[in-house]
Design a protein around this motif. Sequence first.
Motif, mmCIF file in Angstrom:
data_model
loop_
_atom_site.group_PDB
_atom_site.id
_atom_site.type_symbol
_atom_site.label_atom_id
_atom_site.label_comp_id
_atom_site.label_asym_id
_atom_site.label_seq_id
_atom_site.Cartn_x
_atom_site.Cartn_y
_atom_site.Cartn_z
ATOM 1 N N LYS A 1 -12.560 7.557 -1.922
ATOM 2 C CA LYS A 1 -11.429 6.451 -2.369
ATOM 3 C C LYS A 1 -10.255 6.486 -1.114
ATOM 4 N N SER A 2 -9.888 7.431 -0.658
ATOM 5 C CA SER A 2 -8.941 7.276 0.428
ATOM 6 C C SER A 2 -9.329 6.535 1.547
ATOM 7 N N TRP B 1 -9.418 2.753 0.399
ATOM 8 C CA TRP B 1 -8.121 2.247 0.304
ATOM 9 C C TRP B 1 -7.305 2.259 1.878
ATOM 10 N N LYS C 1 0.713 -1.299 0.065
ATOM 11 C CA LYS C 1 -0.160 0.017 0.124
ATOM 12 C C LYS C 1 0.839 1.321 -0.003
ATOM 13 N N GLU D 1 -1.966 3.582 -8.151
ATOM 14 C CA GLU D 1 -3.485 3.660 -8.157
ATOM 15 C C GLU D 1 -3.770 5.140 -7.586
#
Length: 118
Positions: free
Chosen positions: A61-62, A65, A8, A14
């Motif tokens: 999205k943050s 993820w 990550k 990404e």
Amino acid sequence: MPLPFFKKLFASTEINTLAESLVNELTRRYPPSMASGEGRRLSPQAVTNILESVINKGVSKSREWNLGLFGKARLGNAFRWALTDKGYPEKFVETATEALVIYVTRQGDRKSAASGKA
């Protein structure tokens, strides 16, 4: 166990793709020429609404993820560079990037605070 963390941390592709998609949507709805004062003008409220919509997608999205500090910083930098590459004025780039970083950071803090209280 540490492998997913490092994956990550260093998976910037990404994050860069997300930043590009956010800027592409912003460019579609509020082109750099408009931000520079050329052509048709939007009200400050309309610009704010557009920015909030784009930023909320980044926040979502943050959160999805589960970006950490470095991921959020990388998103902010990628967003800044993409805005600059598209030709937005420096003041707009600063304001939009600051808003993205603040909202992404605050949303993460709220999630942590909420889970800590439960």
